[in-house]
Motif scaffolding. Structure first.
Motif, mmCIF file in Angstrom:
data_model
loop_
_atom_site.group_PDB
_atom_site.id
_atom_site.type_symbol
_atom_site.label_atom_id
_atom_site.label_comp_id
_atom_site.label_asym_id
_atom_site.label_seq_id
_atom_site.Cartn_x
_atom_site.Cartn_y
_atom_site.Cartn_z
ATOM 1 N N UNK A 133 -46.205 -23.300 -3.853
ATOM 2 C CA UNK A 133 -47.210 -22.495 -4.542
ATOM 3 C C UNK A 133 -47.428 -21.159 -3.838
ATOM 4 N N UNK A 134 -47.357 -21.158 -2.498
ATOM 5 C CA UNK A 134 -47.577 -19.950 -1.717
ATOM 6 C C UNK A 134 -46.513 -19.835 -0.635
ATOM 7 N N UNK A 135 -46.289 -18.624 -0.161
ATOM 8 C CA UNK A 135 -45.334 -18.426 0.924
ATOM 9 C C UNK A 135 -45.791 -19.162 2.180
ATOM 10 N N UNK A 136 -47.106 -19.212 2.407
ATOM 11 C CA UNK A 136 -47.637 -19.913 3.577
ATOM 12 C C UNK A 136 -47.226 -21.375 3.585
ATOM 13 N N UNK A 137 -47.160 -21.978 2.394
ATOM 14 C CA UNK A 137 -46.760 -23.383 2.299
ATOM 15 C C UNK A 137 -45.319 -23.570 2.749
ATOM 16 N N UNK A 138 -44.490 -22.571 2.475
ATOM 17 C CA UNK A 138 -43.095 -22.632 2.896
ATOM 18 C C UNK A 138 -42.991 -22.590 4.417
ATOM 19 N N UNK A 139 -43.784 -21.726 5.061
ATOM 20 C CA UNK A 139 -43.772 -21.630 6.523
ATOM 21 C C UNK A 139 -44.238 -22.938 7.157
ATOM 22 N N UNK A 140 -45.261 -23.548 6.568
ATOM 23 C CA UNK A 140 -45.762 -24.812 7.117
ATOM 24 C C UNK A 140 -44.760 -25.945 6.888
ATOM 25 N N UNK A 141 -44.155 -25.960 5.712
ATOM 26 C CA UNK A 141 -43.187 -27.012 5.421
ATOM 27 C C UNK A 141 -41.948 -26.895 6.307
ATOM 28 N N UNK A 142 -41.623 -25.681 6.701
ATOM 29 C CA UNK A 142 -40.513 -25.484 7.637
ATOM 30 C C UNK A 142 -40.801 -26.193 8.952
ATOM 31 N N UNK A 149 -44.568 -7.815 9.481
ATOM 32 C CA UNK A 149 -45.994 -7.521 9.521
ATOM 33 C C UNK A 149 -46.775 -8.437 8.577
ATOM 34 N N UNK A 150 -46.177 -8.777 7.466
ATOM 35 C CA UNK A 150 -46.849 -9.596 6.462
ATOM 36 C C UNK A 150 -46.979 -11.055 6.879
ATOM 37 N N UNK A 151 -45.992 -11.574 7.639
ATOM 38 C CA UNK A 151 -45.961 -13.016 7.911
ATOM 39 C C UNK A 151 -46.062 -13.389 9.386
ATOM 40 N N UNK A 152 -46.209 -12.436 10.296
ATOM 41 C CA UNK A 152 -46.218 -12.759 11.726
ATOM 42 C C UNK A 152 -47.409 -13.647 12.105
ATOM 43 N N UNK A 153 -48.563 -13.426 11.513
ATOM 44 C CA UNK A 153 -49.737 -14.229 11.859
ATOM 45 C C UNK A 153 -49.548 -15.693 11.467
ATOM 46 N N UNK A 154 -48.884 -15.929 10.338
ATOM 47 C CA UNK A 154 -48.604 -17.305 9.915
ATOM 48 C C UNK A 154 -47.646 -17.958 10.903
ATOM 49 N N UNK A 155 -46.621 -17.217 11.315
ATOM 50 C CA UNK A 155 -45.646 -17.753 12.268
ATOM 51 C C UNK A 155 -46.311 -18.081 13.604
ATOM 52 N N UNK A 156 -47.233 -17.231 14.049
ATOM 53 C CA UNK A 156 -47.940 -17.471 15.312
ATOM 54 C C UNK A 156 -48.814 -18.720 15.205
#
Length: 281
Positions: free
Chosen positions: A133-142, A62-69
């Motif tokens: 710096x942020x979890x979002x950066x990890x998703x993008x770097x992936x 629930x916390x990270x699904x929008x970033x993944x989408x």
């Protein structure tokens, strides 16, 4: 005379027996201040315990699904695949790397990496891992990490083909675990992560592929050779709960502790709540 003396003594007794409530209710009555409590030295040196909350799989999704989408719409990587990899690599966001380095995919340092670094024992002693710096950066770097020639064929798949992506990642050597593809598919189907994948029209796919393949050709270097794929077996996933031990988990699934450690690439029997353990059946 005696009557006056008794009255005087009664007044003194009454004033000494006033309660705290009397003092609070009557502003004219004052109470002697008590000296402030001074803790002993050992009390001052002991900080309050730090409480940590372990995320469940559903909370993490629930916390990270929008970033993944959002990453899926830009690059074509199924949101289900990204979430499954993040769940697995970060143990629902409870791993040390996820908590301290915002690294949710276990991505290690490469020669071109210029960001923060942290060191943990993994395949080798003191392996270097990326810090964000942020979890979002990890998703993008992936997403950026996958823009390499070794993964190029994956971006030709439909962005809702999670099974093709899972098997393609393993074949391309993303992970050394021979059950990696089965594990991703199992997670996706357990949590119904495929509901976040979106189909695309033929024109949208052609346009996306052109952009992605250009980035792959121009920007990304090659990595080490891929690992050999072994025959898959029937697997399941165990989420570590409070009080679980590796030996107890092994007994539950009819396995040896050493076999369980080997299957998950574990070098010690230490576990943390929320960790995902691969088990065979």
């Amino acid at each position: 005379m005696k009557r006056c003396l008794y009255a005087f003594l009664a007044a003194i007794s009454l004033s000494s027996c006033l309660s705290k409530q009397d003092v609070l209710q009557n502003p004219r009555i004052t109470k002697r201040e008590q000296p402030a409590h001074r803790p002993h030295k050992h009390e001052e040196a002991t900080p309050p315990p730090k409480l940590t909350t372990s995320l469940s799989g559903l909370t993490y999704i629930e916390q990270y699904k929008d970033i993944a989408i959002a990453e899926m719409e830009e690059y074509g990587i199924p949101a289900s695949i990204k979430l499954a990899q993040a769940l697995l690599e970060s143990g629902n966001g409870n791993s040390t790397l996820a908590r301290q380095a915002n690294n949710h995919f276990g991505i290690k340092c490469t020669p071109e990496w210029s960001g923060g670094k942290t060191y943990h024992d993994d395949d080798q002693r003191n392996d270097c891992f990326r810090v964000y710096k942020r979890a979002e950066d990890s998703f993008h770097d992936h997403s950026q990490f996958l823009l390499r020639k070794r993964y190029a064929a994956l971006f030709e798949l439909d962005k809702d083909d999670y099974k093709g992506w899972a098997r393609g990642l393993k074949a391309a050597g993303y992970a050394t675990n021979p059950k990696y593809a089965d594990l991703l598919i199992s997670l996706i189907e357990r949590y119904q992560l495929y509901q976040y994948d979106r189909p695309e029209t033929r024109d949208e796919k052609i346009q996306r592929e052109a952009v992605v393949q250009t980035e792959i050709v121009e920007n990304k270097a090659e990595e080490a050779p891929i690992a050999q794929t072994k025959a898959p077996v029937r697997i399941d996933i165990h989420e570590v709960k409070q009080g679980d031990t590796l030996a107890a988990i092994a007994r539950k699934y009819g396995m040896e502790t050493a076999e369980l450690m080997d299957l998950n690439g574990l070098k010690t029997q230490s576990l943390f709540v929320g960790q995902l353990i691969l088990v065979s059946q």
